[in-house]
Every structure is written in structure tokens, then in C-alpha cells.
Design an enzyme around this catalytic site. Structure first.
Site, PDB file in Angstrom:
ATOM      1  N   PHE A 108       0.813  -1.220   0.000  1.00 42.18           N
ATOM      2  CA  PHE A 108       0.000   0.000   0.000  1.00 42.18           C
ATOM      3  C   PHE A 108       0.844   1.266   0.000  1.00 42.18           C
ATOM      4  O   PHE A 108       0.313   2.358   0.190  1.00 42.18           O
ATOM      5  CB  PHE A 108      -0.928   0.006   1.226  1.00 42.18           C
ATOM      6  CG  PHE A 108      -1.896  -1.152   1.244  1.00 42.18           C
ATOM      7  CD1 PHE A 108      -3.060  -1.115   0.484  1.00 42.18           C
ATOM      8  CD2 PHE A 108      -1.628  -2.285   1.989  1.00 42.18           C
ATOM      9  CE1 PHE A 108      -3.944  -2.194   0.481  1.00 42.18           C
ATOM     10  CE2 PHE A 108      -2.503  -3.365   1.996  1.00 42.18           C
ATOM     11  CZ  PHE A 108      -3.670  -3.320   1.245  1.00 42.18           C
TER      12      PHE A 108
ATOM     13  N   ARG B 243       2.936   4.606  -0.874  1.00 48.52           N
ATOM     14  CA  ARG B 243       2.730   5.671  -1.857  1.00 48.52           C
ATOM     15  C   ARG B 243       4.080   6.123  -2.366  1.00 48.52           C
ATOM     16  O   ARG B 243       4.987   6.367  -1.563  1.00 48.52           O
ATOM     17  CB  ARG B 243       2.048   6.893  -1.214  1.00 48.52           C
ATOM     18  CG  ARG B 243       0.658   6.669  -0.713  1.00 48.52           C
ATOM     19  CD  ARG B 243       0.286   7.777   0.271  1.00 48.52           C
ATOM     20  NE  ARG B 243       1.223   7.817   1.398  1.00 48.52           N
ATOM     21  CZ  ARG B 243       1.333   8.818   2.267  1.00 48.52           C
ATOM     22  NH1 ARG B 243       0.578   9.892   2.146  1.00 48.52           N
ATOM     23  NH2 ARG B 243       2.195   8.782   3.269  1.00 48.52           N
ATOM     24  N   GLU B 244       4.206   6.249  -3.672  1.00 50.51           N
ATOM     25  CA  GLU B 244       5.437   6.807  -4.214  1.00 50.51           C
ATOM     26  C   GLU B 244       5.616   8.203  -3.625  1.00 50.51           C
ATOM     27  O   GLU B 244       4.660   8.928  -3.409  1.00 50.51           O
ATOM     28  CB  GLU B 244       5.374   6.884  -5.741  1.00 50.51           C
ATOM     29  CG  GLU B 244       5.481   5.514  -6.372  1.00 50.51           C
ATOM     30  CD  GLU B 244       5.318   5.536  -7.875  1.00 50.51           C
ATOM     31  OE1 GLU B 244       5.445   6.603  -8.490  1.00 50.51           O
ATOM     32  OE2 GLU B 244       5.050   4.452  -8.437  1.00 50.51           O
TER      33      GLU B 244
ATOM     34  N   CYS C  85      -0.918   3.104 -10.399  1.00 48.66           N
ATOM     35  CA  CYS C  85      -1.831   2.164  -9.722  1.00 48.66           C
ATOM     36  C   CYS C  85      -3.315   2.407 -10.000  1.00 48.66           C
ATOM     37  O   CYS C  85      -3.987   1.536 -10.552  1.00 48.66           O
ATOM     38  CB  CYS C  85      -1.576   2.195  -8.226  1.00 48.66           C
ATOM     39  SG  CYS C  85       0.037   1.533  -7.798  1.00 48.66           S
TER      40      CYS C  85
HETATM   41  P1  NAD Z   1       8.073  -1.447 -11.857  1.00 55.97           P
HETATM   42  O1  NAD Z   1       7.750  -1.555 -13.294  1.00 55.97           O
HETATM   43  O2  NAD Z   1       8.704  -0.216 -11.301  1.00 55.97           O
HETATM   44  O3  NAD Z   1       9.064  -2.661 -11.465  1.00 55.97           O
HETATM   45  C1  NAD Z   1       8.903  -3.983 -11.888  1.00 55.97           C
HETATM   46  C2  NAD Z   1      10.290  -4.604 -12.043  1.00 55.97           C
HETATM   47  O4  NAD Z   1      10.164  -5.999 -12.284  1.00 55.97           O
HETATM   48  C3  NAD Z   1      11.094  -4.043 -13.223  1.00 55.97           C
HETATM   49  O5  NAD Z   1      12.336  -3.572 -12.767  1.00 55.97           O
HETATM   50  C4  NAD Z   1      11.267  -5.250 -14.154  1.00 55.97           C
HETATM   51  O6  NAD Z   1      12.493  -5.251 -14.852  1.00 55.97           O
HETATM   52  C5  NAD Z   1      11.175  -6.407 -13.172  1.00 55.97           C
HETATM   53  N1  NAD Z   1      10.826  -7.690 -13.764  1.00 55.97           N
HETATM   54  C6  NAD Z   1       9.846  -7.983 -14.653  1.00 55.97           C
HETATM   55  N2  NAD Z   1       9.859  -9.300 -14.960  1.00 55.97           N
HETATM   56  C7  NAD Z   1      10.868  -9.858 -14.227  1.00 55.97           C
HETATM   57  C8  NAD Z   1      11.374 -11.181 -14.103  1.00 55.97           C
HETATM   58  N3  NAD Z   1      10.858 -12.204 -14.799  1.00 55.97           N
HETATM   59  N4  NAD Z   1      12.417 -11.397 -13.276  1.00 55.97           N
HETATM   60  C9  NAD Z   1      12.965 -10.364 -12.574  1.00 55.97           C
HETATM   61  N5  NAD Z   1      12.527  -9.098 -12.662  1.00 55.97           N
HETATM   62  C10 NAD Z   1      11.481  -8.845 -13.470  1.00 55.97           C
HETATM   63  O7  NAD Z   1       6.734  -1.801 -11.080  1.00 55.97           O
HETATM   64  P2  NAD Z   1       6.241  -1.236  -9.644  1.00 55.97           P
HETATM   65  O8  NAD Z   1       5.707   0.124  -9.767  1.00 55.97           O
HETATM   66  O9  NAD Z   1       7.292  -1.542  -8.641  1.00 55.97           O
HETATM   67  O10 NAD Z   1       4.992  -2.193  -9.402  1.00 55.97           O
HETATM   68  C11 NAD Z   1       5.142  -3.575  -9.091  1.00 55.97           C
HETATM   69  C12 NAD Z   1       3.809  -4.107  -8.596  1.00 55.97           C
HETATM   70  O11 NAD Z   1       3.471  -3.467  -7.358  1.00 55.97           O
HETATM   71  C13 NAD Z   1       2.632  -3.832  -9.532  1.00 55.97           C
HETATM   72  O12 NAD Z   1       1.751  -4.918  -9.478  1.00 55.97           O
HETATM   73  C14 NAD Z   1       1.979  -2.603  -8.927  1.00 55.97           C
HETATM   74  O13 NAD Z   1       0.613  -2.513  -9.227  1.00 55.97           O
HETATM   75  C15 NAD Z   1       2.187  -2.852  -7.443  1.00 55.97           C
HETATM   76  N6  NAD Z   1       2.198  -1.641  -6.628  1.00 55.97           N
HETATM   77  C16 NAD Z   1       2.861  -0.518  -7.064  1.00 55.97           C
HETATM   78  C17 NAD Z   1       2.894   0.632  -6.262  1.00 55.97           C
HETATM   79  C18 NAD Z   1       3.605   1.867  -6.713  1.00 55.97           C
HETATM   80  O14 NAD Z   1       3.441   2.912  -6.055  1.00 55.97           O
HETATM   81  N7  NAD Z   1       4.380   1.842  -7.782  1.00 55.97           N
HETATM   82  C19 NAD Z   1       2.237   0.620  -5.010  1.00 55.97           C
HETATM   83  C20 NAD Z   1       1.602  -0.534  -4.592  1.00 55.97           C
HETATM   84  C21 NAD Z   1       1.587  -1.653  -5.409  1.00 55.97           C
END
Ligand code: NAD
Length: 436
Positions: free
Chosen positions: A152, A154-155, A263
Site C-alpha cells: 500500500f 505511496r510513491e 496504480c
Molecule cells: P516497476 O515496473 O517499477 O518494477 C517492476 C520490475 O520488475 C522491473 O524492474 C522489471 O524489470 C522487473 N521484472 C519484470 N519481470 C521480471 C522477471 N521475470 N524477473 C525479474 N525481474 C522482473 O513496477 P512497480 O511500480 O514496482 O509495481 C510492481 C507491482 O506493485 C505492480 O503490481 C503494482 O501494481 C504494485 N504496486 C505498485 C505501487 C507503486 O506505487 N508503484 C504501489 C503498490 C503496489
């Protein structure tokens, strides 16, 4: 405990660094070789306040390391987190689970010990069942429990949110899984952060329900803002007036250009798809998605109106201050700035922009926009200035300098960071959101 974090993006990297800071041994795994090489050199792939220092100190203490090899990273780990992206699937808006499934396959093939596999990515109901199936089908003979543990944070405030969460939600189906997760979060448990144990499907749905509810709150106040403009009321006072009611709460009641980011847009769409698949429509969320989508472009029209309408606006120049979907991040995913810039360039308006952290990621998304080195360079020669993101750097602009550089003292403040009476006194033609 050794923890493996698969995916080192906004969520994986922050979670991994925080778990290391709690004293766990953490290996962050990412398939992006350049990202891992930079992380090993102490260069952050994202902008997040405090992250570089946290990564550096834990790497130096030997608790945090980075690798591209999943097999090497997960060896001996008691908990393997999946934190890869789940973007909207092209064409239908379902969550694209291909990255999650690919990681589950790789884990199944490489496991060397009993462990818990934890989905931290935001995934639709039933994904845990599928991850379990994929790992079982890989012929893995170790005991593996699949857990849902949505994130949960927040960036922009990610480290604080991770270390002092309102709650930790854990969806687990057996005691072994709950025991391992208690150990993972023991430092927070000792800090009295509430931990809510639920079934796995419930936990998966909690994340979507939370994001859909927050998106609804934002969209509700945005519609109230439109009404305020028509009836001569002030939306900030309306937000204060309703937010002081504890049943409503004051957060997420800031009227603005519509929600964006990595998100809410994709998660609300994915929830609609789940609801459709289970023949249980969520009509409120449907309306929220529609209202928010049309709002972003409508903000472009608001700027055009401030320029005197479509006819007068053609050939004019606008300065956009802020491009990211919110301050203190470089994340441009689904930022309202994208739709606003599109609406302006469709109307034949030239755009110059400045954002403190987002320009590198914005550049390829907004090729028509001239990126500037600071806000004043963007303002030079502008016929209107639009504040799109409420970065602190824009809260105290030198307004005399702004007036002398701009072609006209016209400001459209989409985040209500200035006061209308002050701006009028300064001689600006000033428009904001929901203030009569
Ligand atoms: P992101 O795109 O910043 O990071 C994902 C990472 O996964 C990338 O670096 C990518 O290279 C790596 N990756 C993809 N396939 C891979 C594999 N097979 N092996 C190893 N690495 C691999 O994504 P994010 O913003 O960190 O979001 C990740 C998840 O968390 C999403 O489901 C998102 O909805 C959820 N989420 C994000 C936030 C947010 O604020 N960004 C907050 C809560 C939940």
C-alpha cells in the site's frame, strides 16, 4: 531470514531495502541487467526520497545485494516475494499477469528448499491459486505456500509508508505460511503495526477495493469542484467541511486534474474486469473510471478557455509546471499531464515544460513538448502557465519575475497551490479548481 525480492522497481526496491534495514538478508533480483549493474554501483533507477541512502547503508552492511540470476537469488530464501509489474493488458484492461506467471515458472524450476512465495504485485483474485498451480506443475518437490501480501506504499513517501504502515494485509491458507510471514514482519509487529490475516482471495481483493475506494473519493471531490465553480462555492472549504467528519476523513479530498499514476488507473480497470468476469458489476467504479478519464482532457480545455477559447488559443504558447502524476516521484505512468499536453497540442498550442524529476521519463512520452531547465525558462514567452503537479518548487514562484518573463499574466492552477485573492492582487488572470 533470507528474503528474495523478484522485481526491483518502485515496490521491490523499496520493500527490499526496508526489509534489509529491519535486519533480514535481502537479495533483490531483476531481469534488467542495466538496472542491476547501476544498483550495484549505488545508482538508483528511480527517484524516491531517502532510497539511495537506505540502499547504500544496507548494501554496505552486507544485508542487501542485487543479482540478475533468479536461481542464485532465491537459493536458501525462506520468503520469495514477487514484485514485478502488472500493467493493463493491451486491448481489454485486464491485469497483464504474464510477468507474474513467468516468475512463478522460474521459481518452480529453481527452488532448492521449502519456502513461502509471496505475491506483492497487485494481482486479481485467483492469481495466488494460479501461481500455486504453476509452481506445482514445474515438478517442484519442496513445500511451498503461496501468500498474498499487497503493498500500500505511496510513491514519494514510500519508505515511511513501508516502515510505518496503517496495516499489513496477509492472505494465507495455512499456518506454515502465517508463521513465516510473522517472522518476515516481526520488526513491524513489535512496533504494533496492525497485521490483518485473511484468506488469500480476500487479501487480493482488499488491494483493489482500497484503490477503487480512494479513486472514488478523489473523483467525488473533483465532481464537487465542478459544481462549486457553477454555483460560486469553494471546494476546499467543502472538502474541509466534510473531511472533519471522522466517518469521511480528510485525506484524498484534494480536487485536481484527475487521478493518474501507476496504480489507480490500471487497478480500477482491472477490478471492473474481475467484476465483469464474475457477473457482479461494480457500477460506482465504472462511473469513476469514465469521469476521471474525461476529466484529464477537460483540464486541457480549461487551459484553452483561459487563453480565450479555441480560436484565440491556436498558435499560443503554454508553460506546464510539473509533469509527474504527483510530486516527489519521477513516475509518469498515466499522468494527467499526458492527456493535457495532448489536448493542448491538438489545439495548435506550443508547450514548454519543467518538472524537477520527471523529465527524463516524460521526454519520450511527450515528444511535442520542449523540456526546460527550470520553471522560469518554461515560462519565458508563455501566454499561460498551467500548474499540473504540486511540487514544492512551484509553491513560491517569484511572481514578479514570472510576470516579466511571460507574455501574459495568465495562470491555471490545477492543484490550487495559490490563493485566488493573492494572485488577483499580483495582477494575474487566475483560474483554479472548484473555487467559484
Ligand atoms: P516497476 O515496473 O517499477 O518494477 C517492476 C520490475 O520488475 C522491473 O524492474 C522489471 O524489470 C522487473 N521484472 C519484470 N519481470 C521480471 C522477471 N521475470 N524477473 C525479474 N525481474 C522482473 O513496477 P512497480 O511500480 O514496482 O509495481 C510492481 C507491482 O506493485 C505492480 O503490481 C503494482 O501494481 C504494485 N504496486 C505498485 C505501487 C507503486 O506505487 N508503484 C504501489 C503498490 C503496489
Amino acid at each position: 531470514m533470507k528474503i528474495a525480492m523478484v522485481g526491483s522497481g518502485y515496490v521491490g526496491l523499496v520493500s527490499g531495502a526496508c526489509f534489509a534495514d529491519f535486519g533480514h538478508e535481502v537479495v533483490c533480483i531483476d531481469k534488467d541487467e542495466a538496472k542491476v549493474a547501476r544498483l550495484r554501483d549505488g545508482v538508483m533507477p528511480i527517484y524516491e526520497p531517502g532510497l539511495a541512502e537506505l540502499v547504500e547503508s544496507n548494501a554496505r552492511a552486507g544485508r542487501l545485494s542485487f543479482t540478475t540470476s533468479l536461481a542464485e537469488g532465491i537459493a536458501g530464501a525462506g520468503a520469495i516475494f514477487i514484485a514485478v509489474g502488472t500493467p493493463s493488458r493491451r486491448g481489454d484492461g485486464h491485469a497483464d499477469l504474464s510477468f507474474v506467471h513467468a516468475v512463478a515458472e522460474e521459481i518452480g524450476a529453481a527452488l532448492t528448499n521449502d519456502c513461502v512465495v509471496v505475491t506483492k504485485s497487485t494481482v486479481p483474485v485467483g492469481t495466488g491459486d494460479e501461481v500455486e498451480r504453476i509452481i506445482a506443475d514445474s515438478g517442484c518437490t519442496h513445500r511451498v505456500a503461496v501468500v498474498s501480501n499487497p503493498e500500500f506504499l505511496r510513491e514519494g513517501a514510500a519508505i515511511g509508508d513501508f516502515k510505518r504502515p496503517d496495516r499489513i494485509v496477509i492472505g494465507a491458507e495455512d499456518e506454515f505460511a502465517r508463521e513465516v510471514m510473522r517472522e518476515v514482519y516481526r520488526p513491524l509487529f513489535l512496533n504494533e503495526s496492525p497485521i490483518l490475516f485473511t484468506g488469500r482471495r480476500t487479501s487480493e481483493l482488499i488491494k483493489y477495493a482500497a484503490n477503487a475506494f480512494l479513486a472514488t473519493k478523489i473523483t467525488f471531490i473533483n465532481e464537487m469542484a465542478d459544481l462549486c465553480e457553477k454555483v460560486g462555492a469553494d471546494v476546499q472549504d467543502v472538502a474541509r467541511g466534510i473531511g472533519m467528519d471522522n466517518r469521511i476523513g480528510k485525506k484524498f479530498l484534494h480536487a485536481g486534474p484527475g487521478y493518474g499514476g501507476s496504480c489507480f488507473p490500471k487497478d480500477t480497470l482491472a477490478l471492473l474486469k474481475t467484476a465483469e468476469d464474475y457477473d457482479s458489476p461494480t457500477r460506482i467504479v465504472e462511473a469513476v473510471v469514465k469521469v476521471n478519464e474525461s476529466r484529464k482532457r477537460a483540464m486541457g480545455r480549461k487551459v484553452i478557455d483561459a487563453l480565450g477559447g479555441a480560436e484565440a488559443a491556436r498558435g499560443k504558447r503554454v508553460a506546464l509546471l510539473g509533469l509527474t502524476f504527483k510530486p516527489n516521484t519521477d513516475d509518469m505512468r498515466d499522468s494527467p499531464a499526458i492527456a493535457i499536453a495532448q489536448a493542448l497540442s491538438d489545439a495548435g498550442i506550443a508547450i514548454a515544460a519543467y518538472d524537477p524529476e520527471g523529465m527524463e521519463l516524460a521526454r519520450p512520452m511527450l515528444p511535442q513538448v520542449e523540456m526546460c531547465d527550470d520553471p522560469y525558462q518554461a515560462i519565458e514567452g508563455a501566454d499561460a502557465i498551467a500548474i499540473v503537479t504540486e511540487w514544492d518548487a512551484f509553491r513560491a514562484l517569484d511572481l514578479d519575475r514570472v510576470k516579466s518573463l511571460a507574455n501574459a499574466a495568465v495562470m491555471v492552477d490545477l492543484r490550487n497551490i495559490y490563493r485566488p485573492e493573492d494572485m488577483q492582487r499580483q495582477g494575474f488572470r487566475y483560474t483554479s479548481i472548484g473555487r467559484g
